[in-house]
Design an enzyme around this catalytic site. Structure first.
Site, PDB file in Angstrom:
ATOM      1  N   GLU A   1       0.807  -1.228   0.000  1.00  0.00           N
ATOM      2  CA  GLU A   1       0.000   0.000   0.000  1.00  0.00           C
ATOM      3  C   GLU A   1       0.836   1.272   0.000  1.00  0.00           C
ATOM      4  OE1 GLU A   1      -3.912  -1.561   2.367  1.00  0.00           O
ATOM      5  OE2 GLU A   1      -2.185  -1.060   3.589  1.00  0.00           O
TER       6      GLU A   1
HETATM    7  C1  TNX Z   1      -4.381  -4.022   4.552  1.00  0.00           C
HETATM    8  S1  TNX Z   1      -2.877  -6.494   4.300  1.00  0.00           S
HETATM    9  C2  TNX Z   1      -3.116  -3.832   5.051  1.00  0.00           C
HETATM   10  C3  TNX Z   1      -2.938  -3.428   6.455  1.00  0.00           C
HETATM   11  C4  TNX Z   1      -4.267  -3.264   7.137  1.00  0.00           C
HETATM   12  C5  TNX Z   1      -5.147  -4.405   6.730  1.00  0.00           C
HETATM   13  C6  TNX Z   1      -6.433  -4.481   7.479  1.00  0.00           C
HETATM   14  C7  TNX Z   1      -1.769  -5.453   4.033  1.00  0.00           C
HETATM   15  C8  TNX Z   1      -0.561  -5.920   3.437  1.00  0.00           C
HETATM   16  N1  TNX Z   1      -1.983  -4.180   4.382  1.00  0.00           N
HETATM   17  O1  TNX Z   1      -2.219  -2.225   6.521  1.00  0.00           O
HETATM   18  O2  TNX Z   1      -4.054  -3.276   8.495  1.00  0.00           O
HETATM   19  O3  TNX Z   1      -5.416  -4.253   5.363  1.00  0.00           O
HETATM   20  O4  TNX Z   1      -7.085  -5.688   7.232  1.00  0.00           O
END
Ligand code: TNX
Length: 510
Positions: free
Chosen positions: A322
Site C-alpha cells: 500500500e
Molecule cells: C491491509 S494487508 C493492510 C494493512 C491493514 C489491513 C487491514 C496489508 C498488506 N496491508 O495495513 O491493516 O489491510 O485488514
C-alpha cells in the site's frame, strides 16, 4: 453448500446426536494416517513419567508443563528409576517422515513418540495432548481419568511454512499477550510468528541507533490510547519463547509506506524536513519514506542491521504494501536499494506481494494478500524462482468479521465464516502458482479494532485452526464435513484453557 451452513446437521434419523467419534479421529490438523486400536487404551496416572533422553528433554519438559497442572500428577521427566506406563519421546524416527513428521503410538502400557528432530517430537506432543480429555488444558487440577485412545498415528506437514501474524503496531500487545498467542497457535502446529512491528500508528521495536523511534514514535496507537514498545531484550524474550514452542519469529519493518511513526519521530526522514504529527486513525497509504534522500538508506540500513542481529530466523519482512503515495518508479528505486541490505545482513527478504514490482532475486518470498486471483506479479515471481506465501485476504485474514453481526474486525475483504476460511486449497488456489512454488500459508491478523487477548482469541478461533489445517494436512484430507466435526471437539479444550472463541453456528460444538 447451503446445507453445510446449518448448525448441528450431524443428527441421524432417530434424533439423537451422532455418537462422538473416537478421539483418535478428532485431531486438528488432520494427521496423514490414523489407525485406532480400541483394545489398547492408555491411562496417564500418578505413576506416569516422561522419558525423553538427550536432546528430547526440552520437549519432555514442555509436555510435563502441559499435563502437570490439570492432572495434579508429578510426571517426572527422565527420573532415575522409570516407573510403569510411561510416555517416551525418542529421536529415532523414520527419515521418510521428514524434519517435522512424527509417529505416535498409544498402547495400554506406554505412549511413544518417534521423530527425527525435536520439531517432530513437539508436533507429536501437540497431537498427544489432543488425545487426552479436554480438561488436560485446564490450568488447575481436574478429575480424571486421563485416558488416551489406543492406536497409531503417522504424520507430516504438507507445507514447511505455517505462520500466524500479530500486529502490535495498531494496538500494542504486551510480551505476555504475544506469549499467550504463541502457546495457543502452537497447538495447531503453526511454526512461524510474523510480527508486524511498525506502522503509521506506532514503532514497536527499540532501535539503539535511532532511539526516538520508540521514545516518541511508540507513544500512541489507534484511537489515541497510550502505545508501547518492545525493548531489544523484550524482543529477544519473544524470540526465545517462540523457539521454545518450535516457532521462528519473522519481524516485519514495513516500508516505504506505513511509516508515519518513523517520519513523525525524525523530521530529517521527510522530504520536506517537517515531521508530521503522530497518527491514531486507521487510514492507509498516506505516508512514505523519502526515496531520494541518502539519510533514508542510512536509516533503513541501521534498522535492518539491528533487527537482523536480533533475529535468528532466516527471513526479514520488509512490508512494501500500500505504498500509495510513492510512485512506481520511486518504489522500485527504493526496493532496489533496500533488498541488497537485507542480504548484506544475512537475511532473506519477505514482503507483501507488491514488492514483486522490484523483481527481487530468487530466494525472496512474496506474501500474497490480494482478494482477486491472477495477479501478474505472482506469475512473474514464479518465473524468477521466488516462492509465494499464501494469505489471500478474503480467506485467511483473521481480522475480517465473521458476518455482519461480528462486533470486532473490518470487512474490506468480505465476511469470513469458518467454512470460507477453510474452503480453498493453498496448493492450487493461486492462478499461475504451482504447488511447488507455494512456501506455505499464513493467517494474518491486523489490529485496528483488536486491543485485548480476548479480542485476538475471538477472531483467531476457530479460523486459525482452519488455516493451520490447510497448511499441514494432505490435500486429500481436506474435507469440510470432517473438519467441522473435529473442530467441534476443540471448543471444550479452549473453554478448559480459559480462552475465548467465536461460537460459529456452522460448527456442531460438543
Ligand atoms: C491491509 S494487508 C493492510 C494493512 C491493514 C489491513 C487491514 C496489508 C498488506 N496491508 O495495513 O491493516 O489491510 O485488514
Amino acid at each position: 453448500a447451503g446445507a453445510l451452513l446449518a448448525a448441528g446437521t450431524a443428527v441421524p434419523a432417530g434424533g439423537d446426536p451422532a455418537p462422538a467419534a473416537s478421539a483418535m479421529d478428532t485431531i486438528v490438523p488432520a494427521p496423514e494416517s490414523v489407525t485406532p486400536n480400541p483394545a489398547a487404551d492408555f491411562e496417564l496416572s500418578e505413576q506416569t513419567a516422561i522419558l525423553a533422553p538427550g536432546e528430547a528433554a526440552g520437549v519432555g519438559e514442555y509436555l510435563a508443563g502441559v499435563v502437570r497442572p490439570s492432572t495434579g500428577f508429578p510426571v517426572p521427566v527422565n527420573p532415575a528409576l522409570p516407573g510403569t506406563g510411561d510416555i517416551a519421546l525418542a529421536l529415532d524416527g523414520d527419515p521418510a517422515l521428514g524434519p517435522e513428521g512424527y509417529r505416535l503410538q498409544v498402547a495400554d502400557d506406554a505412549v511413544r513418540v518417534h521423530a527425527t528432530s525435536t520439531d517432530g517430537l513437539f508436533n507429536g506432543v501437540q497431537t498427544l495432548r489432543q488425545l487426552l480429555p479436554a480438561g488436560i488444558e485446564s490450568p488447575t487440577a481436574q478429575p480424571g481419568p486421563w485416558t488416551m485412545p489406543g492406536g497409531e498415528i503417522t504424520d507430516k506437514p504438507r507445507f514447511g511454512h505455517r505462520s500466524a501474524q500479530l500486529d502490535p503496531a495498531r494496538h500494542f500487545f504486551t510480551v505476555d499477550m504475544v506469549k499467550r498467542y504463541i502457546d495457543q497457535v502452537a497447538k495447531y502446529k503453526i511454526n512461524k510468528l510474523h510480527l508486524h512491528l511498525t506502522d503509521d500508528q506506532g514503532w514497536r521495536l527499540q532501535i539503539n541507533s535511532w532511539p526516538r523511534l520508540t521514545e516518541f514514535g511508540a507513544q500512541t496507537e489507534v484511537g489515541g490510547t497510550p502505545g508501547g514498545f518492545y525493548t531489544q531484550q523484550d524482543y529477544a524474550e519473544i524470540v526465545d519463547y517462540a523457539a521454545s514452542r518450535h516457532m521462528t519469529v519473522i519481524p516485519e519493518i514495513d516500508m516505504p509506506g506505513h511509516t508515519n511513526a518513523a517520519l513523525s519521530s525524525y523530521a530529517e526522514l521527510n522530504c520536506d524536513g517537517v515531521a508530521p504529527p503522530p497518527y491514531t486513525g486507521i487510514d492507509v497509504g498516506f505516508s512514505s519514506l523519502c526515496v531520494n534522500k541518502d539519510i533514508t538508506y542510512r536509516f533503513v540500513e541501521d534498522v535492518i542491521r539491528e533487527v537482523a542481529a536480533l533475529t535468528p530466523g532466516p527471513y526479514l519482512h520488509i512490508g512494501g504494501d500500500e505504498a500509495h503515495s510513492t510512485t512506481d518508479e520511486d518504489y522500485v528505486a527504493f526496493m532496489s536499494k533496500v533488498l541488497p541490505l537485507v542480504e548484506k545482513y544475512g537475511k532473506k527478504p519477505l514482503g507483501w506481494h507488491e514488492y514483486g514490482k522490484a523483481a527481487p532475486q530468487g530466494d525472496a518470498v512474496l506474501q500474497f494478500w490480494g482478494t482477486t486471483n491472477g495477479d501478474p506479479l505472482l506469475t512473474e515471481a514464479v518465473a524468477r524462482g521466488n516462492k509465494v506465501l499464501a494469505s489471500p485476504a478474503n480467506k485467511s485474514y483473521l481480522d475480517m468479521k465473521y458476518d455482519e453481526n461480528t462486533p470486532l474486525g473490518l470487512q474490506w475483504a468480505g465476511f469470513i465464516e469458518v467454512a470460507d476460511a477453510y474452503g480453498w486449497d493453498p496448493g492450487s488456489y493461486l492462478q499461475g502458482v504451482p504447488e511447488e512454488s507455494v512456501l506455505g500459508v499464513e493467517a494474518p491478523m491486523f489490529s485496528e479494532t483488536l486491543e485485548t487477548s480476548q479480542h485476538i482469541e475471538f477472531m483467531a478461533f476457530p479460523r486459525l485452526p482452519a488455516i493451520a489445517e490447510l497448511g499441514w494436512s494432505a490435500k486429500g484430507a481436506l474435507n469440510w464435513e470432517s473438519f467441522k466435526n473435529r473442530l467441534a471437539t476443540q471448543g471444550p479444550r479452549w473453554q478448559a484453557a480459559g480462552q475465548d472463541f467465536y461460537r460459529s453456528p456452522q460448527i456442531p460444538w460438543t
